[in-house]
Structures are given as structure tokens and as C-alpha cells.
Design a protein around this motif. Structure first.
Motif, mmCIF file in Angstrom:
data_model
loop_
_atom_site.group_PDB
_atom_site.id
_atom_site.type_symbol
_atom_site.label_atom_id
_atom_site.label_comp_id
_atom_site.label_asym_id
_atom_site.label_seq_id
_atom_site.Cartn_x
_atom_site.Cartn_y
_atom_site.Cartn_z
ATOM 1 N N UNK A 25 0.821 -1.206 0.000
ATOM 2 C CA UNK A 25 0.000 0.000 0.000
ATOM 3 C C UNK A 25 0.857 1.258 0.000
ATOM 4 N N UNK A 26 1.922 1.241 0.785
ATOM 5 C CA UNK A 26 2.807 2.412 0.823
ATOM 6 C C UNK A 26 3.573 2.546 -0.496
ATOM 7 N N UNK A 27 3.838 1.423 -1.170
ATOM 8 C CA UNK A 27 4.429 1.479 -2.514
ATOM 9 C C UNK A 27 3.529 2.269 -3.454
ATOM 10 N N UNK A 28 2.233 1.956 -3.422
ATOM 11 C CA UNK A 28 1.280 2.684 -4.269
ATOM 12 C C UNK A 28 1.191 4.145 -3.845
ATOM 13 N N UNK A 29 1.261 4.386 -2.535
ATOM 14 C CA UNK A 29 1.265 5.750 -2.012
ATOM 15 C C UNK A 29 2.447 6.526 -2.586
ATOM 16 N N UNK A 30 3.639 5.913 -2.522
ATOM 17 C CA UNK A 30 4.825 6.571 -3.043
ATOM 18 C C UNK A 30 4.778 6.763 -4.549
ATOM 19 N N UNK A 31 4.273 5.758 -5.259
ATOM 20 C CA UNK A 31 4.157 5.872 -6.715
ATOM 21 C C UNK A 31 3.249 7.032 -7.092
ATOM 22 N N UNK A 32 2.104 7.099 -6.454
ATOM 23 C CA UNK A 32 1.150 8.150 -6.796
ATOM 24 C C UNK A 32 1.672 9.529 -6.416
ATOM 25 N N UNK A 33 2.417 9.601 -5.314
ATOM 26 C CA UNK A 33 2.960 10.886 -4.885
ATOM 27 C C UNK A 33 4.090 11.356 -5.799
ATOM 28 N N UNK A 34 5.077 10.504 -6.000
ATOM 29 C CA UNK A 34 6.285 10.922 -6.713
ATOM 30 C C UNK A 34 6.133 10.909 -8.223
ATOM 31 N N UNK A 151 9.087 1.080 0.879
ATOM 32 C CA UNK A 151 8.094 1.014 -0.188
ATOM 33 C C UNK A 151 7.816 2.399 -0.757
ATOM 34 N N UNK A 152 7.871 3.415 0.099
ATOM 35 C CA UNK A 152 7.656 4.776 -0.383
ATOM 36 C C UNK A 152 8.725 5.143 -1.397
ATOM 37 N N UNK A 153 9.980 4.777 -1.068
ATOM 38 C CA UNK A 153 11.067 5.068 -1.983
ATOM 39 C C UNK A 153 11.035 4.157 -3.206
ATOM 40 N N UNK A 154 10.589 2.905 -3.003
ATOM 41 C CA UNK A 154 10.419 2.020 -4.155
ATOM 42 C C UNK A 154 9.366 2.590 -5.102
ATOM 43 N N UNK A 155 8.314 3.174 -4.521
ATOM 44 C CA UNK A 155 7.301 3.839 -5.347
ATOM 45 C C UNK A 155 7.891 5.023 -6.079
ATOM 46 N N UNK A 156 8.768 5.787 -5.393
ATOM 47 C CA UNK A 156 9.420 6.908 -6.047
ATOM 48 C C UNK A 156 10.355 6.451 -7.143
ATOM 49 N N UNK A 157 11.104 5.349 -6.886
ATOM 50 C CA UNK A 157 11.992 4.812 -7.914
ATOM 51 C C UNK A 157 11.184 4.311 -9.105
ATOM 52 N N UNK A 158 10.069 3.646 -8.817
ATOM 53 C CA UNK A 158 9.207 3.167 -9.897
ATOM 54 C C UNK A 158 8.644 4.334 -10.696
ATOM 55 N N UNK A 159 8.283 5.404 -9.997
ATOM 56 C CA UNK A 159 7.796 6.603 -10.691
ATOM 57 C C UNK A 159 8.872 7.162 -11.617
ATOM 58 N N UNK A 160 10.125 7.195 -11.118
ATOM 59 C CA UNK A 160 11.211 7.672 -11.958
ATOM 60 C C UNK A 160 11.430 6.794 -13.175
ATOM 61 N N UNK A 178 -1.705 3.850 -15.262
ATOM 62 C CA UNK A 178 -1.138 2.667 -14.626
ATOM 63 C C UNK A 178 -1.387 2.687 -13.121
ATOM 64 N N UNK A 179 -1.212 3.838 -12.496
ATOM 65 C CA UNK A 179 -1.468 3.947 -11.071
ATOM 66 C C UNK A 179 -2.911 3.657 -10.713
ATOM 67 N N UNK A 180 -3.831 4.060 -11.574
ATOM 68 C CA UNK A 180 -5.251 3.817 -11.315
ATOM 69 C C UNK A 180 -5.615 2.345 -11.466
ATOM 70 N N UNK A 181 -5.002 1.658 -12.421
ATOM 71 C CA UNK A 181 -5.357 0.262 -12.689
ATOM 72 C C UNK A 181 -4.954 -0.672 -11.551
ATOM 73 N N UNK A 182 -3.926 -0.297 -10.790
ATOM 74 C CA UNK A 182 -3.490 -1.141 -9.678
ATOM 75 C C UNK A 182 -4.563 -1.294 -8.606
ATOM 76 N N UNK A 183 -5.515 -0.363 -8.562
ATOM 77 C CA UNK A 183 -6.598 -0.408 -7.577
ATOM 78 C C UNK A 183 -7.402 -1.691 -7.682
ATOM 79 N N UNK A 184 -7.574 -2.185 -8.877
ATOM 80 C CA UNK A 184 -8.432 -3.354 -9.113
ATOM 81 C C UNK A 184 -7.918 -4.584 -8.386
ATOM 82 N N UNK A 185 -6.607 -4.725 -8.276
ATOM 83 C CA UNK A 185 -6.015 -5.910 -7.657
ATOM 84 C C UNK A 185 -5.771 -5.714 -6.163
ATOM 85 N N UNK A 186 -5.309 -4.545 -5.783
ATOM 86 C CA UNK A 186 -4.796 -4.347 -4.429
ATOM 87 C C UNK A 186 -5.898 -4.228 -3.378
ATOM 88 N N UNK A 187 -6.906 -3.430 -3.626
ATOM 89 C CA UNK A 187 -7.930 -3.191 -2.608
ATOM 90 C C UNK A 187 -8.664 -4.474 -2.204
#
Length: 436
Positions: A25-34, A151-160, A178-187
Motif C-alpha cells: 500500500x505504501x508502494x502505491x502511495x509513493x508511486x502516486x505521490x512521486x 516502499x515509499x522510496x520504491x514507489x518513487x523509484x518506480x515513478x522515476x 497505470x497507477x489507477x489500474x493497480x486499484x483493481x487488484x490491491x484493494x
């Protein structure tokens, strides 16, 4: 096996389960933020869309303003509704907002969607940290927090990485899709697998539900028992008792400085480095490298914090961050610059995370979620100010001076954390090392 006869192995497995779910979840948080910082050069280059450097900074600040609102609200609501509901709601909100960003016809709609995304992002993070700290063994709470924050930084790295691979080939909107589609699996997975906080259930008198979870996972329910009602000072009152009010204020200022650094640097690093003479590809790659450094730094910081305490490590990490950010003002050889960026990431993100770990050790369980929410929420004022300030400096042609300003913020964070010891006493139940 009853809850009164717990299995240590089962208890550890439950901690790993909660930590793993919160990590995703924090990975997705970081991805969406960064992802905003990673796509910002591409959005600015989209002349038809009409985003300017100043409005780009304003939207970055809108996102972090939303995070402030989300963190403050979650700090209060989690004590009423439970951490699990706040976590699920947060990831749903920011994922839906990502879809709106992907189809936004105007800058105004895009900015509004980023504001809403920020509310979801801000609500999820402190609740996830509180949940992980609750279920982690006492001698590994700091490491558990830093592991989750990798995970936050992994999300940032993935964003980069997505910024480098997709923005030029498929356009900046593709990254938000891509960030929106992850919702279908994770939630759905979180709904099925993440248990509610046992401390919350017991505090609310939902003993049967708490016993069912404790029995299912064979954990000792008594270790989650809240303080007697007469002794509780949860909510905001618990942050401003005579022994804690100065500690609370110092943590708030330190979080302001730390989040100013985190979001100011992450939002504007590619653009500022490009303004220093690097091409677009290498400028975006710095965002990837600084977040990879953040992942490595988290793991080192967590182990050091479990051994020496989160507070002293945070002081050193903030000071090193100031040195690293200051060096980025110099136009060094490319290889040296990459090394400095990596090390700065190792210190920068860990320093802020160690504030969260220290807060968890200074406040009792019944007010921990509120303390984390408000430290994160008040700190978001720095996160609002950082991207705005970066935008103003870039628009004024003062990119190099921006690194100096961010370095001063690192020194402020170190000073505030250094003063915390004089204001309160850490809770020994959360800071005791594991017996040999």
C-alpha cells in the motif's frame, strides 16, 4: 491453540503479513505521490495542456496540502473508525484520483484531482505506520517502520523509471492510468487479508472480534490491551499533557523541515538538475537514484535505530542530508553527482521516517495513531511550502540556490530532534532491545 497459548512463530507471521500488506500500500502511495515529479517535465513540455513552472509548483503544493488534510483527519478518525477502514479508504481515493488525472482536460481539473489524491495519500501513511508498529515485535519496531517506508522510496523509484520509459513514448497521462489500474487488484486483497487493529477493537469494547482475530493468528491478546479508561488521554489531549506538549511541538517542527525536504526535492529534483545543465534523461534518472538510495538508507537506519534509538540516528541523518543537498548545488562530474544523489537519498528519506519511529516510541498506544497523524499532518505544511518554494526558485532562475535552502531545512530538522530529549521521556515498552 487458544489466544492465551500463543505461538511465537505465528505471531511473527502475523507481523510479516501486516507489514507486507502495508508495504504494498505504501508502494502505491509513493508511486502516486512521486509520479508528479517524474512526469512534471513532460507535463510542462505539453504546450497544449498549458502548465507553467509556477502553476506546476502550486499543484505540487495542492497535493501536499491535501495530504495535510488527510493526515490530520486520519489521526482523529482512526480512533473512531479503526485503522483498517482509513487505510482502505485512502488507497481507494488516491487511485481514483489518478484516473481523473489521466483524463484531465484542463490544468484546473488536474490540480483538483491532485488535491483529492493528496487527501487519500495523507490518510493512508500514518495509519499504516501505526498498524505496522502495533503488530511488530518490540525489539524490531523501528526496523518494521523503515522496511515499510522503503516502499515509499520504491514507489518513487518506480515513478522515476516510468517517467523515463513511458512519458516520452506514450505521454505523461499513461503513467497515471497505470497507477489507477493497480486499484483493481490491491484493494480486494487488503479487504480480505488485513486485520483490524486489536488495540482499537479492545478500546472500543469489541472484545469478541478481537478474540476471534487473536485466536485465528494465535497471538497474545493481552499485549494489545489499551490503558484503563481512567488513565487514557487519547486524541489531541494526549499530545498536550504537561510532559508531552514540548515534545509534540518539537516533533511537529522537525517534521515540517523533513517533509519540506522530501517533497521539495522529489518534486523539483529533475527540473533543478536539468536547470544545472543535465539533459532530460539524466535529470529524471536522478529521481530514480535518490529513491534507490532511500531504500538502502531505510534498511540501514532501521537497524541502527533498533540498536541506538530512533532519535540519535535521526539527528545524524538530518545533518548528513544537509551536507548532501548542499553538495548538489555544485556541478560535479556526472559519476560523482550520482553518488552524492544516492547518499543524499539514503539520509533524506530515512531522517523523516525516523521521526515517525521516534513518535511511536514517545506516545502510548491509545494516542499513537493521533500523534503520528498530526506529526505527519502538521509536517505537511513543510510539504506544501517545499514544492511551492521550488517552483518560485526555478521560475526565477535560482535552481542552485534552492539546494542551499533545502540544506538549511536539514539543519533545522537535526536541531529540533536534538532538543526532544529535554522535553519528554521515551516509552520503555517500545524501546527495549531484544534480550540476548
Amino acid at each position: 491453540m487458544s489466544a492465551s497459548e500463543p505461538s511465537a512463530g505465528t505471531s511473527v507471521r502475523l507481523s510479516i503479513r501486516v507489514t507486507a500488506l502495508c508495504w504494498v500500500l505504501v508502494l502505491l502511495d509513493g508511486l502516486d505521490l512521486f509520479v508528479y515529479g517524474a512526469t512534471l517535465p513532460g507535463v510542462l513540455a505539453d504546450r497544449d495542456f498549458g502548465l507553467t513552472a509556477v502553476s506546476g509548483g502550486e499543484i505540487g503544493s495542492l497535493t501536499t496540502f491535501g495530504m495535510m488534510l488527510g493526515a490530520l483527519a486520519s489521526g482523529i478518525l482512526t480512533d473512531r473508525t479503526g485503522r483498517r477502514k482509513i487505510i482502505i479508504t485512502g488507497v481507494t481515493v488516491f487511485s481514483l484520483a489518478a484516473a481523473v488525472c489521466a483524463i484531465a482536460p484542463t490544468v484546473a481539473v488536474f490540480g483538483a484531482a491532485r488535491l483529492v489524491a493528496g487527501i487519500g495519500l495523507g490518510g493512508l501513511l500514518p495509519s499504516a505506520i501505526a498498524m505496522v508498529m502495533e503488530y511488530a515485535p518490540a525489539w524490531r519496531k523501528n526496523l518494521a517502520v523503515t522496511v515499510v517506508m522503503t516502499a515509499h522510496q520504491a514507489g518513487g523509484a518506480l515513478a522515476g523509471a516510468l517517467g523515463m520509459t513511458l512519458v516520452e513514448s506514450m505521454g505523461w497521462r499513461s503513467v497515471y492510468w497505470l497507477g489507477a489500474l493497480l486499484l483493481v487488484v490491491v484493494v480486494p486483497a487488503v479487504v480480505l487479508l488485513l486485520p483490524e487493529s486489536l488495540t482499537f477493537l479492545l478500546a472500543k469494547g469489541k472484545t469478541e472480534r478481537a478474540e476471534a482475530i487473536a485466536t485465528k493468528f494465535a497471538v497474545p491478546l493481552e499485549q494489545f490491551a489499551p490503558e484503563p479508561a481512567a488513565q487514557r488521554r487519547g486524541g489531541l489531549r494526549g499530545l498536550f499533557t504537561a510532559s508531552m506538549r514540548l515534545t509534540t511541538l518539537l516533533f511537529w517542527i522537525a517534521s515540517f523541515a523533513g517533509l519540506l525536504l522530501v517533497y521539495g526535492v522529489n518534486t523539483w529534483l529533475p527540473t533543478m538538475m536539468r536547470g544545472s545543465g543535465y539533459n532530460l534523461g539524466s535529470a529524471i534518472s536522478f529521481l530514480l537514484v535518490i529513491n534507490l538510495g532511500g531504500i538502502a538508507g531505510m534498511l540501514v537506519a532501521g537497524r541502527l535505530a533498533d540498536r541506538f534509538g530512533a532519535r540519535p540516528v535521526a539527528i545524524i541523518w538530518f545533518a548528513l542530508t544537509a551536507a548532501g543537498v548542499g553538495l548538489l548545488a555544485l556541478h560535479l562530474p556526472l559519476a560523482v553527482t550520482y553518488l552524492v544523489v544516492f547518499l543524499t537519498g539514503a539520509w533524506l528519506f530515512s531522517a523523516q521516517t525516523l521521526i515517525y519511529a521516534a513518535v511511536g516510541a514517545y506516545y502510548p498506544a491509545d494516542s499513537r495513531a493521533t500523534a503520528l497523524g498530526w506529526v505527519s499532518g502538521v509536517g505537511r505544511l513543510g510539504a506544501v511550502f517545499g514544492p511551492w518554494l521550488g517552483g518560485v526558485l526555478v521560475a526565477s532562475g535560482l535552481s542552485s540556490f534552492g539546494f542551499v535552502v533545502f540544506a538549511v531545512a536539514g539543519l533545522l530538522g537535526a536541531a529540533m530532534v536534538a532538543l526532544v530529549r529535554k522535553a519528554g521521556v521515551p516509552r520503555p515498552d517500545l524501546a527495549t532491545p531484544r534480550a540476548a
